[in-house]
Design a protein around this motif. Structure first.
Motif, PDB file in Angstrom:
ATOM      1  N   LEU A   1       4.998   0.653  -5.841  1.00 28.07           N
ATOM      2  CA  LEU A   1       5.577  -0.412  -4.778  1.00 28.07           C
ATOM      3  C   LEU A   1       5.220  -1.620  -5.662  1.00 28.07           C
ATOM      4  O   LEU A   1       4.388  -2.177  -6.636  1.00 28.07           O
ATOM      5  CB  LEU A   1       5.126  -1.203  -4.165  1.00 28.07           C
TER       6      LEU A   1
ATOM      7  N   ALA B   1      11.119   0.393   3.336  1.00 26.33           N
ATOM      8  CA  ALA B   1      10.259   1.025   2.977  1.00 26.33           C
ATOM      9  C   ALA B   1       8.658   1.134   3.143  1.00 26.33           C
ATOM     10  O   ALA B   1       8.183   2.096   2.834  1.00 26.33           O
ATOM     11  CB  ALA B   1       9.981  -0.457   2.859  1.00 26.33           C
TER      12      ALA B   1
ATOM     13  N   VAL C   1       8.674  -5.518   0.631  1.00 26.86           N
ATOM     14  CA  VAL C   1       8.656  -4.216   1.210  1.00 26.86           C
ATOM     15  C   VAL C   1       7.787  -5.307   2.193  1.00 26.86           C
ATOM     16  O   VAL C   1       7.495  -4.600   3.429  1.00 26.86           O
ATOM     17  CB  VAL C   1       7.094  -3.632   0.234  1.00 26.86           C
TER      18      VAL C   1
END
Lengths: 307, 169
Positions: A183, A167, A161
């Motif tokens: 996440l 993302a 991420v």
């Protein structure tokens, strides 16, 4: 709306508008002559300071299907090599009379900076670790093809991420449309601060998979292991890769997504990428129609999008 | 025009279509978004009724927004996704719209049709021809010729046809 720099430029209503318009361009793309004269006479320049295959070709296809003229700018053969500044380069290109610049750059904020200098419309095609809004739009569209709406869907974004502009844009778009985003990543691959992100965070992929409606795998950038963020790629695969065994934990109608390019055998097992649950090629196909919608909204429609 | 007048006009136009085309063979109705779509549906049912056939008449919808000549001059976003039933090669297409005005929508629609094949012929059916043409286009089937002022609005619905004043911007 004049530029598309961030998903936040659109807001939920703007995203819905783009997705609705995309339906029309999916129909255009399905015809035997997939071309409409909507942007005849408009000129679009690709300003790509960073490598790209699918995004550039996808934008190029989108522009051609709208009958726009396109010009390519390649850093390696341009005056940038002679030391021309970004601003001078951009202003030189604009002086030729262009309507839009599609920008990719390794530094966050460059598309925004360019939008301050020019009258042409600017589209962010990826800036550093910051944003990649058209990717997020095509991801939303792809999910909507399988499920009627994103509202209430549980979406797990798995992997690096920290270094991922995909993302960031996806979190903004998915949550704007009412999805619950988790996440999943090792702590070293998360941003230093997640304050203000409307997401849950975990490092336990196995716990997330059974109740996920969508699993979004990010590309594991191999160069990262030299930065001591990971012990090894094999360890990454063992804990956060969507292996064949792990894919069995998924619900039957769960969707597996990946922005490409895939590292088969790292973040996703080769055979998992080819399961019916995987919509990775649909993502690419929808990318063209979504980018047609974006270019049409910025250059053709004159419609005022809600910010 | 009252609702009954519109119904009678649909019946008459349907008769004219089968007469001119010697039946329904190869006929495709295409309604222009948005006003022509319900009218095309009504015409299709009427054609079926007067020919006494169970055969469904192929009926599509067309949004010609991307072919307009005023893109960029005003906000223009399609109302709906175009849906053309199969290839139009060798078919006779009857374009259906509620109101014929400047003719620019029809011009755009003719260009759009080209991208779906090469029809043997294209005919135009409208409920109201209100005049003020800006292009050399004329309808083959007309519900009613209705003289109007340029600024007036013409509204066609199942309840009939109404003329109203445009609200000044």
């Amino acid at each position: 709306m004049k530029h598309l720099l961030s998903v936040n430029d659109l807001g939920a209503d703007g995203i819905e508008e783009v997705l609705r318009l995309t339906d029309s361009f999916v129909e255009v793309s399905a015809r035997s002559i997939p071309k409409v004269p909507a942007l005849r006479g408009k000129t679009i320049v690709w300003l790509f300071y960073e490598d790209s295959t699918r995004t550039r070709l996808s934008f190029e296809t989108a522009a051609k299907r709208l009958s726009a003229d396109t010009m390519n700018f390649s850093v390696s053969t341009s005056s940038v090599k002679k030391g021309e500044s970004l601003r001078d380069t951009v202003e030189t290109i604009e002086a030729m009379g262009i309507d839009a610049l599609v920008v990719r750059h390794a530094s966050a904020g460059v598309p925004w900076q360019i939008s301050q200098w020019v009258d042409a419309a600017v589209v962010n095609a990826g800036d550093g670790w910051h944003e990649h809004p058209t990717q997020a739009l095509l991801d939303c569209y792809t999910i909507r093809q399988r499920r009627q709406s994103l509202h209430g869907l549980r979406i797990a974004i798995v992997g690096d991420v920290k270094h991922s502009r995909v993302a960031r844009s996806d979190v903004l778009a998915f949550t704007a449309l009412g999805a619950e985003v988790t996440l999943v990543a090792p702590p070293t691959l998360l941003p230093p601060s997640l304050e203000g992100w409307p997401v849950d965070v975990t490092s336990d992929l196995d716990a997330v998979l059974p109740k996920a409606d969508v699993v979004y795998l990010l590309r594991m950038q191999k160069e990262r292991q030299h930065e001591s963020l990971l012990p090894s790629l094999r360890e990454y695969t063992a804990l956060w890769g969507l292996t064949r065994d792990r894919a069995r934990l998924l619900a039957d109608d769960a969707i597996v997504m990946h922005p490409g390019p895939m590292n088969r055998g790292v973040e996703i097992a080769a055979e998992v990428a080819d399961l019916p649950n995987a919509v990775i090629t649909q993502q690419v196909a929808n990318g063209v129609a979504v980018r047609m919608a974006v270019l049409y909204l910025l250059l053709g429609s004159g419609a005022e999008l809600v910010a | 025009m009252s609702a009954d007048d519109v119904r009678r006009a649909v019946t008459r136009i349907a008769h004219e279509i089968v007469e001119r085309n010697h039946g329904l063979d190869g006929l495709v109705l295409v309604g222009l978004q948005t006003g022509g779509v319900p009218l095309a549906g009504r015409l299709a049912r009427e054609l079926q009724r007067i020919e006494g056939t169970d055969r469904i008449i192929p009926t599509g919808t067309l949004d010609a927004t991307f072919y307009r000549d005023d893109i960029g001059l005003r906000p223009l976003v399609p109302e709906a996704v175009t849906d053309i039933p199969g290839s139009l090669d060798g078919r006779t297409v009857v374009l259906v719209d509620d109101v014929l005005f400047t003719g620019r929508t029809v011009r755009a629609a003719l260009n759009a049709l080209n991208d779906y094949g090469r029809p043997r012929a294209v005919q135009l059916a409208v409920m109201v021809d209100r005049g003020h043409r800006e292009l050399p286009i004329r309808p083959d089937y007309v519900g009613k010729n209705l003289p109007t002022k340029r600024a007036e609005m013409v509204d066609v619905s199942d309840d009939g046809v109404a003329i109203g004043d445009v609200v000044p911007k």
